[in-house]
Design a protein around this motif. Structure first.
Motif, PDB file in Angstrom:
ATOM      1  N   UNK A 127      21.390  30.787  -9.061  1.00  0.00           N
ATOM      2  CA  UNK A 127      22.465  30.575  -7.987  1.00  0.00           C
ATOM      3  C   UNK A 127      22.100  29.864  -6.556  1.00  0.00           C
ATOM      4  N   UNK A 128      20.772  29.569  -6.472  1.00  0.00           N
ATOM      5  CA  UNK A 128      20.164  29.170  -5.398  1.00  0.00           C
ATOM      6  C   UNK A 128      20.478  27.785  -5.054  1.00  0.00           C
ATOM      7  N   UNK A 129      20.195  27.380  -3.839  1.00  0.00           N
ATOM      8  CA  UNK A 129      20.646  25.931  -3.402  1.00  0.00           C
ATOM      9  C   UNK A 129      19.585  25.079  -3.857  1.00  0.00           C
ATOM     10  N   UNK A 130      19.978  23.878  -3.779  1.00  0.00           N
ATOM     11  CA  UNK A 130      19.018  22.726  -4.277  1.00  0.00           C
ATOM     12  C   UNK A 130      18.110  22.569  -3.336  1.00  0.00           C
ATOM     13  N   UNK A 131      16.955  22.016  -4.059  1.00  0.00           N
ATOM     14  CA  UNK A 131      16.091  21.406  -2.871  1.00  0.00           C
ATOM     15  C   UNK A 131      16.492  19.819  -2.663  1.00  0.00           C
ATOM     16  N   UNK A 132      16.103  19.308  -1.400  1.00  0.00           N
ATOM     17  CA  UNK A 132      16.198  17.930  -1.236  1.00  0.00           C
ATOM     18  C   UNK A 132      14.623  17.251  -1.445  1.00  0.00           C
ATOM     19  N   UNK A 133      14.701  15.926  -1.607  1.00  0.00           N
ATOM     20  CA  UNK A 133      13.348  15.258  -1.698  1.00  0.00           C
ATOM     21  C   UNK A 133      12.946  14.855  -0.353  1.00  0.00           C
ATOM     22  N   UNK A 134      11.743  15.225  -0.093  1.00  0.00           N
ATOM     23  CA  UNK A 134      11.280  14.800   1.472  1.00  0.00           C
ATOM     24  C   UNK A 134      10.229  13.830   1.212  1.00  0.00           C
ATOM     25  N   UNK A 135      10.261  12.581   1.523  1.00  0.00           N
ATOM     26  CA  UNK A 135       9.356  11.468   1.394  1.00  0.00           C
ATOM     27  C   UNK A 135       8.208  11.719   2.262  1.00  0.00           C
ATOM     28  N   UNK A 136       8.227  12.413   3.366  1.00  0.00           N
ATOM     29  CA  UNK A 136       6.875  12.672   3.979  1.00  0.00           C
ATOM     30  C   UNK A 136       6.142  13.636   3.245  1.00  0.00           C
ATOM     31  N   UNK A 137       6.721  14.812   2.881  1.00  0.00           N
ATOM     32  CA  UNK A 137       5.940  15.688   2.109  1.00  0.00           C
ATOM     33  C   UNK A 137       5.505  15.196   0.669  1.00  0.00           C
ATOM     34  N   UNK A 138       6.124  14.030   0.089  1.00  0.00           N
ATOM     35  CA  UNK A 138       5.749  13.457  -1.020  1.00  0.00           C
ATOM     36  C   UNK A 138       4.358  12.681  -0.758  1.00  0.00           C
TER      37      UNK A 138
ATOM     38  N   UNK B 161       1.033  -0.901   0.026  1.00  0.00           N
ATOM     39  CA  UNK B 161       0.070  -0.277   0.064  1.00  0.00           C
ATOM     40  C   UNK B 161       1.010   1.245  -0.084  1.00  0.00           C
ATOM     41  N   UNK B 162       1.836   1.200   0.901  1.00  0.00           N
ATOM     42  CA  UNK B 162       2.768   2.393   1.017  1.00  0.00           C
ATOM     43  C   UNK B 162       3.408   2.594  -0.445  1.00  0.00           C
ATOM     44  N   UNK B 163       4.101   1.477  -1.106  1.00  0.00           N
ATOM     45  CA  UNK B 163       4.655   1.803  -2.266  1.00  0.00           C
ATOM     46  C   UNK B 163       3.968   2.161  -3.499  1.00  0.00           C
ATOM     47  N   UNK B 164       2.588   1.926  -3.179  1.00  0.00           N
ATOM     48  CA  UNK B 164       1.525   2.473  -4.248  1.00  0.00           C
ATOM     49  C   UNK B 164       1.372   3.865  -4.110  1.00  0.00           C
ATOM     50  N   UNK B 165       1.512   4.471  -3.124  1.00  0.00           N
ATOM     51  CA  UNK B 165       1.391   6.023  -2.635  1.00  0.00           C
ATOM     52  C   UNK B 165       2.495   6.918  -2.960  1.00  0.00           C
ATOM     53  N   UNK B 166       3.657   6.595  -3.613  1.00  0.00           N
ATOM     54  CA  UNK B 166       4.528   7.366  -3.884  1.00  0.00           C
ATOM     55  C   UNK B 166       4.804   7.416  -5.321  1.00  0.00           C
ATOM     56  N   UNK B 167       5.593   8.492  -5.941  1.00  0.00           N
ATOM     57  CA  UNK B 167       5.976   8.446  -7.245  1.00  0.00           C
ATOM     58  C   UNK B 167       7.027   7.724  -7.561  1.00  0.00           C
ATOM     59  N   UNK B 168       7.298   6.979  -8.850  1.00  0.00           N
ATOM     60  CA  UNK B 168       8.267   6.309  -9.040  1.00  0.00           C
ATOM     61  C   UNK B 168       9.488   6.912  -9.047  1.00  0.00           C
ATOM     62  N   UNK B 169      10.635   6.337  -9.028  1.00  0.00           N
ATOM     63  CA  UNK B 169      11.826   6.851  -8.991  1.00  0.00           C
ATOM     64  C   UNK B 169      12.403   7.660  -9.966  1.00  0.00           C
ATOM     65  N   UNK B 170      11.898   7.275 -11.183  1.00  0.00           N
ATOM     66  CA  UNK B 170      12.079   8.180 -12.423  1.00  0.00           C
ATOM     67  C   UNK B 170      11.510   9.684 -12.263  1.00  0.00           C
ATOM     68  N   UNK B 171      10.113   9.405 -12.155  1.00  0.00           N
ATOM     69  CA  UNK B 171       9.542  10.768 -11.885  1.00  0.00           C
ATOM     70  C   UNK B 171       9.784  11.610 -10.821  1.00  0.00           C
ATOM     71  N   UNK B 172      10.327  11.062  -9.828  1.00  0.00           N
ATOM     72  CA  UNK B 172      10.883  11.783  -8.502  1.00  0.00           C
ATOM     73  C   UNK B 172      11.984  12.355  -8.969  1.00  0.00           C
ATOM     74  N   UNK B 173      13.122  11.668  -9.428  1.00  0.00           N
ATOM     75  CA  UNK B 173      14.244  12.219 -10.108  1.00  0.00           C
ATOM     76  C   UNK B 173      14.066  13.564 -11.276  1.00  0.00           C
ATOM     77  N   UNK B 174      13.038  13.203 -12.148  1.00  0.00           N
ATOM     78  CA  UNK B 174      12.725  14.366 -12.845  1.00  0.00           C
ATOM     79  C   UNK B 174      12.276  15.586 -12.405  1.00  0.00           C
ATOM     80  N   UNK B 175      11.108  15.251 -11.465  1.00  0.00           N
ATOM     81  CA  UNK B 175      10.685  16.511 -10.582  1.00  0.00           C
ATOM     82  C   UNK B 175      11.909  17.157  -9.941  1.00  0.00           C
ATOM     83  N   UNK B 176      12.695  16.479  -9.165  1.00  0.00           N
ATOM     84  CA  UNK B 176      13.518  17.255  -8.404  1.00  0.00           C
ATOM     85  C   UNK B 176      14.698  17.808  -9.266  1.00  0.00           C
ATOM     86  N   UNK B 177      15.053  17.123 -10.219  1.00  0.00           N
ATOM     87  CA  UNK B 177      16.203  17.961 -11.190  1.00  0.00           C
ATOM     88  C   UNK B 177      15.607  19.101 -11.885  1.00  0.00           C
TER      89      UNK B 177
END
Length: 199
Positions: free
Chosen positions: A41-52, A15-31
């Motif tokens: 020149x601003x700092x990078x964001x990190x991916x937060x699994x709880x927010x996701x 159930x939990x794995x069905x409620x998050x975006x796949x790794x590819x989509x996560x990487x695309x959006x974060x990038x």
């Protein structure tokens, strides 16, 4: 041996794995977020699994109920978008927010940051200087995709600059022309941004 706890654990894991975006989509959006920030020149964001996870729940709720509104979670900033299905869906939906940069100026405090009165609030949340984390979710229903990205710290606080000189931590990389070359909005597309609460 009692297998019930193990079966419950397996069900919850699925159930939990069905409620998050796949790794590819996560990487695309974060990038994509970090490309926009690097241009300034601003700092990078990190991916937060709880927010996701929260963003994913909201994206699925919007899709299941054919709605287009903000979650109302005061603890995060939030961008939402929807469009009929097409190739490179996550990148396309993100581009609806990023293309607002053409109308953005950091010469005055928020909300007076549009050069011509056009909407820029999605873009300003992406590049908000004090934002450090993002998490996104994607929902789908009846040929329509929904993208929800949530942010900590929330941006778009009235009376604050989108970013301050101290938020610029490296040499800006220049323009991100690629992100603004997405097809113009055709068909069913919408974007919305919830503003932070300012004083």
């Amino acid at each position: 041996m009692n297998k019930l706890p193990f079966l419950i654990f397996c069900f919850l894991a699925l159930t939990a794995s069905a409620t998050i975006v796949d790794t590819y989509t996560k990487n695309v959006l974060l990038n994509l977020h970090n490309i926009e920030r690097s241009c300034l020149g601003l700092g990078n964001l990190t991916w937060d699994a709880t927010i996701a996870a929260a963003a994913q729940d909201w994206a699925e709720y919007l899709a299941e109920n054919d709605l287009f509104k903000h979650s109302g979670d005061d603890g995060v900033g939030e961008n939402i978008a929807e469009a009929s299905i097409r190739a490179n869906m996550a990148a396309f939906l993100f581009s609806l927010w990023a293309e607002e940069k053409e109308h953005f100026s950091n010469a005055k405090p928020y909300p007076n940051v549009s050069t011509d009165g056009d909407v820029v609030g999605h873009y300003t949340q992406i590049i908000w200087g004090r934002t450090y984390a993002v998490g996104c979710g994607v929902g789908y229903q009846s040929g329509v995709n929904y993208l929800v990205c949530q942010y900590k710290l929330a941006g778009n606080y009235i009376g604050n600059y989108v970013y301050y000189p101290g938020d610029v931590i490296r040499t800006p990389t220049g323009s991100s022309r690629l992100l603004t070359s997405a097809p113009k909005k055709k068909g069913n597309t919408r974007g919305a941004n919830r503003k932070g609460k300012g004083k």
